[in-house]
Scaffold this active site. Structure first.
Site, mmCIF file in Angstrom:
data_model
loop_
_atom_site.group_PDB
_atom_site.id
_atom_site.type_symbol
_atom_site.label_atom_id
_atom_site.label_comp_id
_atom_site.label_asym_id
_atom_site.label_seq_id
_atom_site.Cartn_x
_atom_site.Cartn_y
_atom_site.Cartn_z
ATOM 1 N N GLU A 440 0.825 -1.215 0.000
ATOM 2 C CA GLU A 440 0.000 0.000 0.000
ATOM 3 C C GLU A 440 0.854 1.258 0.000
ATOM 4 O OE1 GLU A 440 -2.638 1.064 -0.992
ATOM 5 O OE2 GLU A 440 -3.065 -1.057 -1.119
HETATM 6 C C1 LIG Z 1 2.368 -9.715 0.156
HETATM 7 C C2 LIG Z 1 2.143 -8.583 -0.783
HETATM 8 C C3 LIG Z 1 0.841 -8.222 -1.125
HETATM 9 C C4 LIG Z 1 0.620 -7.187 -2.036
HETATM 10 N N1 LIG Z 1 -0.667 -6.900 -2.439
HETATM 11 C C5 LIG Z 1 -0.851 -6.053 -3.497
HETATM 12 C C6 LIG Z 1 -2.132 -5.906 -4.109
HETATM 13 O O1 LIG Z 1 -3.125 -6.487 -3.668
HETATM 14 N N2 LIG Z 1 -2.235 -5.110 -5.201
HETATM 15 C C7 LIG Z 1 -1.166 -4.452 -5.746
HETATM 16 O O2 LIG Z 1 -1.319 -3.759 -6.747
HETATM 17 N N3 LIG Z 1 0.064 -4.558 -5.171
HETATM 18 C C8 LIG Z 1 0.247 -5.345 -4.082
HETATM 19 N N4 LIG Z 1 1.492 -5.482 -3.516
HETATM 20 C C9 LIG Z 1 2.591 -4.683 -4.036
HETATM 21 C C10 LIG Z 1 3.039 -3.582 -3.086
HETATM 22 O O3 LIG Z 1 2.045 -2.594 -2.952
HETATM 23 C C11 LIG Z 1 4.374 -3.026 -3.615
HETATM 24 O O4 LIG Z 1 5.330 -4.052 -3.415
HETATM 25 C C12 LIG Z 1 4.777 -1.751 -2.933
HETATM 26 O O5 LIG Z 1 3.917 -0.707 -3.287
HETATM 27 C C13 LIG Z 1 6.215 -1.326 -3.281
HETATM 28 O O6 LIG Z 1 6.460 -1.448 -4.659
HETATM 29 P P1 LIG Z 1 7.739 -2.273 -5.159
HETATM 30 O O7 LIG Z 1 7.718 -3.589 -4.487
HETATM 31 O O8 LIG Z 1 7.754 -2.267 -6.639
HETATM 32 O O9 LIG Z 1 8.973 -1.466 -4.614
HETATM 33 P P2 LIG Z 1 9.757 -0.218 -5.348
HETATM 34 O O10 LIG Z 1 8.757 0.716 -5.875
HETATM 35 O O11 LIG Z 1 10.730 -0.804 -6.300
HETATM 36 O O12 LIG Z 1 10.499 0.399 -4.127
HETATM 37 C C14 LIG Z 1 11.674 -0.166 -3.536
HETATM 38 C C15 LIG Z 1 12.142 0.704 -2.383
HETATM 39 O O13 LIG Z 1 12.455 2.009 -2.872
HETATM 40 C C16 LIG Z 1 11.770 2.996 -2.128
HETATM 41 N N5 LIG Z 1 11.326 4.055 -3.021
HETATM 42 C C17 LIG Z 1 10.804 3.931 -4.255
HETATM 43 N N6 LIG Z 1 10.495 5.132 -4.756
HETATM 44 C C18 LIG Z 1 10.795 6.029 -3.808
HETATM 45 C C19 LIG Z 1 10.718 7.439 -3.713
HETATM 46 N N7 LIG Z 1 10.202 8.175 -4.697
HETATM 47 N N8 LIG Z 1 11.152 8.028 -2.579
HETATM 48 C C20 LIG Z 1 11.638 7.305 -1.557
HETATM 49 N N9 LIG Z 1 11.738 5.970 -1.583
HETATM 50 C C21 LIG Z 1 11.332 5.345 -2.695
HETATM 51 C C22 LIG Z 1 10.566 2.293 -1.519
HETATM 52 O O14 LIG Z 1 10.170 2.921 -0.320
HETATM 53 C C23 LIG Z 1 11.088 0.902 -1.286
HETATM 54 O O15 LIG Z 1 11.716 0.858 -0.024
HETATM 55 C C24 LIG Z 1 1.728 -6.471 -2.575
HETATM 56 C C25 LIG Z 1 3.032 -6.816 -2.204
HETATM 57 C C26 LIG Z 1 3.248 -7.867 -1.351
HETATM 58 C C27 LIG Z 1 4.667 -8.258 -1.021
#
Ligand SMILES: Cc1cc2nc3c(=O)[nH]c(=O)nc-3n(C[C@H](O)[C@H](O)[C@H](O)COP(=O)(O)OP(=O)(O)OC[C@H]3O[C@@H](n4cnc5c(N)ncnc54)[C@H](O)[C@@H]3O)c2cc1C
Length: 596
Positions: A440
């Site tokens: 989220e």
């Molecule tokens: C168990 C689980 C359930 C989930 N359920 C859903 C779901 O139902 N629907 C759905 O759509 N998604 C879902 N997700 C996805 C989840 O919302 C994303 O994993 C999350 O939003 C982070 O995106 P990412 O993993 O691509 O990380 P990235 O976007 O690659 O980020 C990696 C790191 O970089 C940091 N970062 C990135 N951009 C910035 C910035 N601009 N400033 C500062 N820090 C930054 C982040 O804080 C993070 O620590 C789920 C994930 C998991 C693991």
């Protein structure tokens, strides 16, 4: 095996003595939500969560979800529990009666969510997402879609999902590749792959309603070109029942650290029929209705896990005999004293108590404002309530989940080595809580939302109103000398928050890295002041009663002691955060990437 008792008395205190939730029943549409009705709903919700959901938590974690040929089997007992949940009408608790819901206040829904998250976080993800999808469809879809889908979702026979994330993008949704091509008959063909989709496939409901972000062929680049589509697993037939299979399938599920009984799915859309929700390219705005609700819901996950971990650690700390008290034997009839005599154990338990009780009060205040925003006849009150909810959403999401993990780990620590052993259940709480900081929108991104979007919103109106409310509480408390050791530290932390806000206004616009570097510290100061404010409110409500309420003297006295603990041991963190914040971003940015 861990136990759980829903904190119904805490809700009674907050709703009746602190926040005057009786006023809810004066809002049009909530006439039935009298204090008696609220109390009996809470009692029933507690019973269901304690006796049906909680016993499935540990075995559900051990068994997990099983993927087979595009289907997902939830652990033993989940389907029966889900049927009981929907059969009792819990799914539609706060849904509009126009679509078959019970139309009770969202405040009550929040309380129920806490109980569910404490009892069984994995289970809670299924109804939680349906709630969020219900809200987005209700707010943005045309009536035809609403009347076809919402009654089934309020009943819980059909569930909802949110499909945002793709393999190459999570935070930066402007990068999504899923395409939507008009079919010429008012529907769209949706093609693409979504990952990490919670409840994307499961065996609990007869149909699954996916809300999918995708791009139209001529869409502008970035988030301005995103549209939102409703894509059902089964296309409703002429009777509104699940008919033909749509072109969406679960390709696999993730094997993950925690919430193992919640299915996390890869979803493949292959020219699946979808219906536009909201106008073309307005998908992010519409999806934010669901995301904001989900962010608050995830915050409650942090609170729920902290509470259940705290309850179990407290039982253990009263029972486990190790060492003697530093100030003399406390249990002479036993070979050693219970570990709750040790100052550090008490500090940990008090931190958990102060966080959960303060966080619960703030969540209820947010819940009441959601209800005001929905139902109050005065547009100015509605606006103020909306402002408050929007401002506090990133704070609740990030602070509650940071603290959920921190509290789960500290409560695990109370068990010593036994905390590491599966049968005690504490390691599951740690594993389950961890995801709440990530999904989220990761917590750092919540802090950016607070600093970059919520502070400047409407010329700073929401934050000005928030500051005025905190200031007024501090002023009113000044008349009561017994509260000086609570209101004084709050006033100090509040001063730091105001100075930090001024620092951001001065430095953040000139150099956005200053805002980015300060955001996490700022959110923490904001959260500390918010909970400090709640503790002052609770202390004001409790202190008159501590002397008078027969049988509850201990309870109110404990409130006063916990308020003092929060003020004196936790609020000072605002100082160190302020120092870190004002040290600026140069120290973060001057290091070359190759020097790390
Ligand atoms: C168990 C689980 C359930 C989930 N359920 C859903 C779901 O139902 N629907 C759905 O759509 N998604 C879902 N997700 C996805 C989840 O919302 C994303 O994993 C999350 O939003 C982070 O995106 P990412 O993993 O691509 O990380 P990235 O976007 O690659 O980020 C990696 C790191 O970089 C940091 N970062 C990135 N951009 C910035 C910035 N601009 N400033 C500062 N820090 C930054 C982040 O804080 C993070 O620590 C789920 C994930 C998991 C693991």
């Amino acid at each position: 095996m861990p136990s759980y008792k829903a904190p119904v008395d805490e809700y009674r205190f907050i709703l009746n003595d602190v926040l005057d939730a009786g006023a809810l029943s004066h809002l049009p549409g909530y006439e039935d939500a009298t204090p008696d009705v609220i109390a009996s709903v809470l009692d029933e919700a507690a019973k269901f969560c304690e006796t049906v959901l909680q016993p499935l938590n540990l075995p559900g974690d051990a068994e997990g979800c099983i993927y087979e040929n595009g289907t997902v089997r939830t652990p033993a007992g989940f389907k029966e529990a889900y049927d009981q949940y929907t059969g009792a009408g819990w799914q539609g608790l706060s849904c509009s009666p126009d679509y078959g819901g019970q139309g009770l206040p969202h405040t009550l829904g929040f309380a129920m969510e806490e109980f569910i998250c404490s009892a069984n976080l994995s289970f809670g993800t299924y109804p939680g997402l349906t709630n969020g999808a219900f809200g987005a469809i209700e707010a943005h879809a045309v009536e035809e879609l609403k009347s076809r889908y919402l009654p089934k979702m309020a009943a819980g026979t059909w569930s909802g999902t949110m499909c945002l994330t793709e393999p190459h993008c999570g935070t930066d949704l402007g990068l999504i590749k899923t395409r939507a091509v008009p079919s010429g008959n008012g529907t769209y063909k949706i093609t693409g792959t979504k990952i990490f989709i919670t409840a994307g496939e499961q065996d609990l409901t007869r149909n699954i309603v996916h809300l999918v972000l995708a791009k139209l062929p001529d869409a502008p680049s970035g988030t301005k070109g995103i549209s939102l589509f409703l894509v059902p697993k089964f296309l409703p037939d002429e009777n509104g029942e699940p008919g033909m299979r749509n072109g969406v399938r679960c390709g696999s599920i993730e094997h993950k650290m925690g919430i193992k009984a919640s299915a996390t799915c890869v979803m493949n859309f292959d020219e699946a029929a979808g219906w536009l929700v909201a106008a073309p390219n307005q998908g992010m705005r519409a999806m934010f209705t669901m995301m904001n609700a989900a962010r608050l819901g995830v915050g409650i996950q942090g609170l729920g896990i902290a509470e259940v971990a705290r309850q179990n650690a407290l039982i253990y700390a009263k029972d486990r005999l190790q060492g003697r008290s530093l100030t003399g034997v406390k249990a002479p009839d036993k070979p050693a004293d219970p570990i709750i005599v040790h100052p550090d154990v008490r500090k940990n338990l008090l931190e958990a108590k102060a966080f959960t009780e303060g966080a619960r009060a703030l969540a209820m205040l947010v819940g009441l404002n959601i209800d005001r925003a929905h139902r109050h006849p005065d547009p100015a009150v509605k606006q103020e309530a909306n402002d408050f909810v929007a401002l506090l959403t990133p704070v609740i999401k990030a602070y509650y989940t940071d603290m959920g993990v921190e509290t789960a780990i500290k409560m695990q620590q109370m068990y010593g080595g036994h905390g590491y052993i599966r049968e005690w259940g504490m390691e599951q709480f740690v594993r389950d809580a961890r995801i709440s900081m990530l999904y989220e929108g990761a917590n750092a991104v919540q802090a950016l939302d607070l600093v970059g979007r919520k502070l400047p919103q409407d010329g700073g109106r929401p934050v000005r109103n928030f500051f005025a409310s905190v200031q007024a509480e501090i002023e009113e408390a000044k008349a009561e000398p017994n509260l000086a050791d609570i209101s004084g530290p709050l006033a100090d932390a509040f001063a730091k928050l105001q100075q930090a806000t001024a620092w951001l206004a001065q430095n953040g616009f000139a150099n956005p890295d200053e805002a980015g570097g300060a955001a996490t510290d700022y959110l923490r100061i904001f959260a500390l002041v918010s909970l400090g404010w709640m503790w002052l409110k609770m202390a004001r409500a409790a202190h008159g009663k501590a002397a008078s309420a027969d049988g509850l003297v201990q309870y109110y006295d404990a409130k006063m002691k916990t308020a003092r603990f929060f003020a004196q041991k936790i609020l000072p963190e605002a100082n160190s955060r302020y120092l870190s914040l004002t040290a600026g971003s140069k120290i973060l940015m001057e290091m070359a990437t190759e020097q790390f």
